[in-house]
Enzyme design. Structure first.
Site, mmCIF file in Angstrom:
data_model
loop_
_atom_site.group_PDB
_atom_site.id
_atom_site.type_symbol
_atom_site.label_atom_id
_atom_site.label_comp_id
_atom_site.label_asym_id
_atom_site.label_seq_id
_atom_site.Cartn_x
_atom_site.Cartn_y
_atom_site.Cartn_z
ATOM 1 N N ASP A 284 -2.296 5.929 -6.113
ATOM 2 C CA ASP A 284 -2.581 6.838 -4.997
ATOM 3 C C ASP A 284 -1.264 7.201 -4.334
ATOM 4 O O ASP A 284 -0.430 6.322 -4.072
ATOM 5 C CB ASP A 284 -3.515 6.147 -3.992
ATOM 6 C CG ASP A 284 -4.014 7.088 -2.909
ATOM 7 O OD1 ASP A 284 -3.863 8.311 -3.077
ATOM 8 O OD2 ASP A 284 -4.543 6.599 -1.899
ATOM 9 N N ALA A 285 -1.056 8.462 -4.049
ATOM 10 C CA ALA A 285 0.171 8.883 -3.365
ATOM 11 C C ALA A 285 0.197 8.312 -1.949
ATOM 12 O O ALA A 285 -0.843 8.043 -1.342
ATOM 13 C CB ALA A 285 0.257 10.404 -3.322
ATOM 14 N N LYS B 276 11.503 10.227 20.469
ATOM 15 C CA LYS B 276 10.168 10.735 20.177
ATOM 16 C C LYS B 276 9.158 9.853 20.905
ATOM 17 O O LYS B 276 8.918 8.712 20.521
ATOM 18 C CB LYS B 276 9.877 10.715 18.679
ATOM 19 C CG LYS B 276 10.517 11.849 17.884
ATOM 20 C CD LYS B 276 11.988 11.696 17.727
ATOM 21 C CE LYS B 276 12.555 12.696 16.727
ATOM 22 N NZ LYS B 276 14.038 12.642 16.718
ATOM 23 N N GLU C 54 14.315 15.728 9.573
ATOM 24 C CA GLU C 54 15.427 16.203 10.391
ATOM 25 C C GLU C 54 16.230 15.012 10.904
ATOM 26 O O GLU C 54 15.651 14.071 11.459
ATOM 27 C CB GLU C 54 14.924 17.018 11.589
ATOM 28 C CG GLU C 54 14.120 18.255 11.212
ATOM 29 C CD GLU C 54 12.684 17.939 10.821
ATOM 30 O OE1 GLU C 54 12.241 18.449 9.771
ATOM 31 O OE2 GLU C 54 12.020 17.187 11.535
ATOM 32 N N LYS D 251 10.709 7.703 13.156
ATOM 33 C CA LYS D 251 11.067 8.447 14.365
ATOM 34 C C LYS D 251 11.934 7.588 15.279
ATOM 35 O O LYS D 251 11.588 6.434 15.565
ATOM 36 C CB LYS D 251 9.814 8.867 15.139
ATOM 37 C CG LYS D 251 8.911 9.826 14.393
ATOM 38 C CD LYS D 251 7.679 10.164 15.223
ATOM 39 C CE LYS D 251 6.744 11.102 14.470
ATOM 40 N NZ LYS D 251 5.519 11.393 15.255
ATOM 41 N N ASP E 287 0.922 4.169 1.469
ATOM 42 C CA ASP E 287 1.298 4.711 2.784
ATOM 43 C C ASP E 287 2.276 3.798 3.512
ATOM 44 O O ASP E 287 3.173 4.259 4.220
ATOM 45 C CB ASP E 287 0.049 4.925 3.647
ATOM 46 C CG ASP E 287 -0.872 5.995 3.083
ATOM 47 O OD1 ASP E 287 -0.367 6.919 2.420
ATOM 48 O OD2 ASP E 287 -2.096 5.894 3.295
ATOM 49 N N LYS E 288 2.108 2.499 3.336
ATOM 50 C CA LYS E 288 3.014 1.558 4.004
ATOM 51 C C LYS E 288 4.375 1.501 3.322
ATOM 52 O O LYS E 288 5.387 1.251 3.983
ATOM 53 C CB LYS E 288 2.370 0.168 4.042
ATOM 54 C CG LYS E 288 1.354 0.030 5.152
ATOM 55 C CD LYS E 288 2.045 -0.034 6.494
ATOM 56 C CE LYS E 288 1.367 0.865 7.491
ATOM 57 N NZ LYS E 288 2.163 1.155 8.665
ATOM 58 N N ARG F 210 0.385 7.861 7.794
ATOM 59 C CA ARG F 210 -1.032 8.068 7.465
ATOM 60 C C ARG F 210 -1.879 6.842 7.789
ATOM 61 O O ARG F 210 -3.069 6.808 7.465
ATOM 62 C CB ARG F 210 -1.173 8.444 5.987
ATOM 63 C CG ARG F 210 -2.433 9.220 5.688
ATOM 64 C CD ARG F 210 -2.356 10.026 4.419
ATOM 65 N NE ARG F 210 -2.114 9.199 3.244
ATOM 66 C CZ ARG F 210 -2.141 9.684 1.998
ATOM 67 N NH1 ARG F 210 -2.386 10.964 1.800
ATOM 68 N NH2 ARG F 210 -1.892 8.886 0.966
ATOM 69 N N LYS F 211 -1.305 5.830 8.446
ATOM 70 C CA LYS F 211 -2.065 4.631 8.797
ATOM 71 C C LYS F 211 -1.891 4.326 10.293
ATOM 72 O O LYS F 211 -1.623 3.190 10.684
ATOM 73 C CB LYS F 211 -1.602 3.441 7.954
ATOM 74 C CG LYS F 211 -2.088 3.527 6.514
ATOM 75 C CD LYS F 211 -3.589 3.334 6.423
ATOM 76 C CE LYS F 211 -4.119 3.505 5.006
ATOM 77 N NZ LYS F 211 -4.191 4.902 4.575
ATOM 78 N N GLU G 42 10.525 11.625 6.999
ATOM 79 C CA GLU G 42 9.224 11.524 6.328
ATOM 80 C C GLU G 42 9.433 11.137 4.862
ATOM 81 O O GLU G 42 10.394 11.581 4.230
ATOM 82 C CB GLU G 42 8.485 12.856 6.397
ATOM 83 C CG GLU G 42 8.443 13.489 7.776
ATOM 84 C CD GLU G 42 7.602 12.713 8.773
ATOM 85 O OE1 GLU G 42 6.760 11.906 8.325
ATOM 86 O OE2 GLU G 42 7.776 12.916 9.980
ATOM 87 N N LYS H 106 -5.814 -4.295 0.476
ATOM 88 C CA LYS H 106 -6.464 -3.809 1.703
ATOM 89 C C LYS H 106 -7.421 -4.887 2.197
ATOM 90 O O LYS H 106 -7.946 -5.676 1.409
ATOM 91 C CB LYS H 106 -7.248 -2.515 1.448
ATOM 92 C CG LYS H 106 -6.415 -1.355 0.955
ATOM 93 C CD LYS H 106 -7.261 -0.110 0.708
ATOM 94 C CE LYS H 106 -7.608 0.585 2.005
ATOM 95 N NZ LYS H 106 -8.251 1.910 1.749
ATOM 96 N N HIS I 150 0.855 -1.191 0.000
ATOM 97 C CA HIS I 150 0.000 0.000 0.000
ATOM 98 C C HIS I 150 0.892 1.242 0.000
ATOM 99 O O HIS I 150 1.933 1.269 0.664
ATOM 100 C CB HIS I 150 -0.910 -0.018 1.231
ATOM 101 C CG HIS I 150 -1.901 1.094 1.262
ATOM 102 N ND1 HIS I 150 -1.572 2.371 1.670
ATOM 103 C CD2 HIS I 150 -3.218 1.129 0.940
ATOM 104 C CE1 HIS I 150 -2.645 3.140 1.607
ATOM 105 N NE2 HIS I 150 -3.654 2.417 1.159
ATOM 106 N N PHE J 206 -8.795 -4.190 -10.205
ATOM 107 C CA PHE J 206 -7.872 -3.356 -9.415
ATOM 108 C C PHE J 206 -6.471 -3.588 -9.976
ATOM 109 O O PHE J 206 -5.663 -4.273 -9.386
ATOM 110 C CB PHE J 206 -7.986 -3.758 -7.939
ATOM 111 C CG PHE J 206 -7.123 -2.983 -6.979
ATOM 112 C CD1 PHE J 206 -6.437 -1.833 -7.354
ATOM 113 C CD2 PHE J 206 -7.004 -3.417 -5.673
ATOM 114 C CE1 PHE J 206 -5.652 -1.132 -6.452
ATOM 115 C CE2 PHE J 206 -6.222 -2.732 -4.751
ATOM 116 C CZ PHE J 206 -5.538 -1.584 -5.145
ATOM 117 N N ASP K 66 6.087 9.864 20.957
ATOM 118 C CA ASP K 66 4.968 9.394 20.122
ATOM 119 C C ASP K 66 5.106 7.905 19.869
ATOM 120 O O ASP K 66 4.112 7.164 19.863
ATOM 121 C CB ASP K 66 4.975 10.108 18.768
ATOM 122 C CG ASP K 66 4.320 11.470 18.818
ATOM 123 O OD1 ASP K 66 3.593 11.736 19.778
ATOM 124 O OD2 ASP K 66 4.552 12.266 17.903
#
Length: 434
Positions: free
Chosen positions: A256-257, A287, A55, A283, A16-17, A262-263, A42, A167, A14, A248, A289
């Site tokens: 799709d970008a 971090k 960074e 990260k 995003d992955k 984003r997941k 990123e 998916k 995918h 598909f 997060d």
């Protein structure tokens, strides 16, 4: 009253992955040379292009385009037909050093303990629904797309038309008393080759070819995928939607970008419990997060395994640059099995688990290059395992002509998914009198 709950997952192919895996592959490469690397990497992917930004402060030197291409190759984008492949895609790199204003709050110095890399709140969740103490809808969603990837890579004769993007979505039915009553609906969309050609250019011939492909895909998924993942007892009256939009063929970054981070719901608990909003991939562990979310999962899992409650949500919050959390909260959803209320459980929990960032990093070995494995199929609910790695100790010494960099290569193993260990169960039982 009975109810339904749905979670989704996406495959490693995918968009995003792909972005998550590239970001974590770069992070791992830097940690392998410099375990004190500070990384916030990123990635953006689209047709024929990868952009890496963020960074970084590190002593490591890594060939980022090489890492990007190797990651894309491992995922399976290796054909021109995909309009995005490892050999031909363009790569842009725009990395710069971490802000010194942030670093001064995070760095450990004489008289100052290492602080949190940012403010914010993180959550961890565990439930008795599955053996790995994860929500069932997400657990099976992950396993479905993992099975598709396993067939594509290891058993291609079963479904030779599979492409990397996919998916899944699983809806679980619950009874009035919150017990699982089977799988209500399964949705699977998988990218595929155009393996049946129309007999002519007419709309009717094209539709017949598409219908034949979809019938083959559905039959193969019902034979080779679903029964290998989900026990038959849960599949009594299940509704299936297989490639419900039709063929598909165009997928991946060409369809799709994709963006790092984003997941985040796929990465955690599929919508069960809660999420603080911070993404993980790319990260380093300063971090919170990322690192504190892992620590919260560790707490929740060990408390459920110890019998404190059947379902637990843990929240922790930090101020940037401050080591001690500003709060730690526990929610047992009324499933507590001890004679304490939730605030009292939280107080005891904070005495068992040290949630200062440095302690979390040391407890789970988060300066090791262990993060690529987390970037697809969930960061939680995975089995701890050993990963062979090549580390490089970097030393700098002063010589007459300036500085000399010395690299010493070490082949060893590091442990992944350490936050999934049930290594605090005995301590939790003792603390709660179980």
């Amino acid at each position: 009253m009975s109810y339904l709950f749905t979670s989704e997952s996406v495959s490693e192919g995918h968009p995003d992955k792909i972005a998550d895996q590239i970001s974590d592959a770069i992070l791992d490469a830097m940690l392998a040379q410099d375990p004190n690397s500070r990384v916030a990497c990123e990635t953006f992917v689209t047709t024929g292009l990868v952009v890496v930004g963020g960074e970084v402060t590190t002593k490591a030197y890594v060939e980022i385009p090489e890492i990007v291409r190797d990651t894309i190759r491992r995922i399976g984008y290796n054909k021109d037909d995909y309009k995005f492949d490892a050999e031909s895609c363009g790569i842009m790199v725009t990395l710069h050093s971490q802000s010194p204003d942030i670093a001064q709050g995070v760095d450990e110095t004489d008289g100052k303990e290492q602080g949190a890399g940012d403010q914010g709140m993180m959550f961890g969740y565990a439930s008795e629904e599955t053996p790995d103490l994860m929500p069932m809808a997400l657990a099976y969603s992950h396993k479905l797309v993992q099975r598709l990837a396993q067939i594509r890579k290891d058993q291609p004769k079963l479904m030779p038309y599979l492409r990397p993007d996919a998916k899944s979505q699983v809806t679980v039915k619950y009874t009035d008393d919150n017990k699982i009553d089977g799988i209500h609906t399964i949705v699977i969309s998988t990218q595929h080759d155009e393996f049946i050609s129309p007999t002519s250019d007419t709309p009717q011939a094209q539709k017949e070819a598409e219908d034949a492909m979809l019938t083959k895909i559905k039959n193969d998924i019902l034979e080779h995928v679903v029964p290998h993942v989900i026990p038959q007892e849960y599949l009594k009256d299940t509704v299936y939607h297989i490639n419900p939009t039709g063929k598909f063929i165009i997928g991946g970054p060409h369809g799709d970008a994709g963006l790092t981070g984003r997941k985040i719901i796929v990465d955690t608990y599929g919508g069960k419990g809660a999420h603080g909003g911070g993404a993980f991939s790319g990260k380093d562990a300063t971090k919170v997060d990322r690192s504190a979310a892992y620590a919260c999962r560790h707490i929740a899992k060990n408390l459920v395994a110890a019998g404190v409650a059947r379902e637990i949500l843990v929240q922790v919050a930090y101020a940037i640059g401050v080591a001690e959390p500003v709060s730690l909260t526990v929610n047992t959803y009324g499933t507590s099995q001890v004679s304490l209320n939730d605030p009292e459980i939280a107080e005891k929990t904070s005495q068992i688990f040290d949630m200062r960032p440095k302690s979390i990093i040391e407890r789970f070995g988060l300066t090791n290059p262990i993060f690529f494995e987390t970037a697809a199929y969930g960061h939680m609910g995975r089995s701890p395992k050993l990963k062979p790695v090549t580390l490089q100790n970097i030393e700098t010494r002063i010589i007459e002509s300036g500085e000399e960099v010395i690299k010493k290569t070490i082949n060893t193993e590091v442990e992944c998914f350490t936050w999934e260990k049930l290594d605090y169960v005995s301590q939790a039982k003792k603390a709660f009198g179980l």
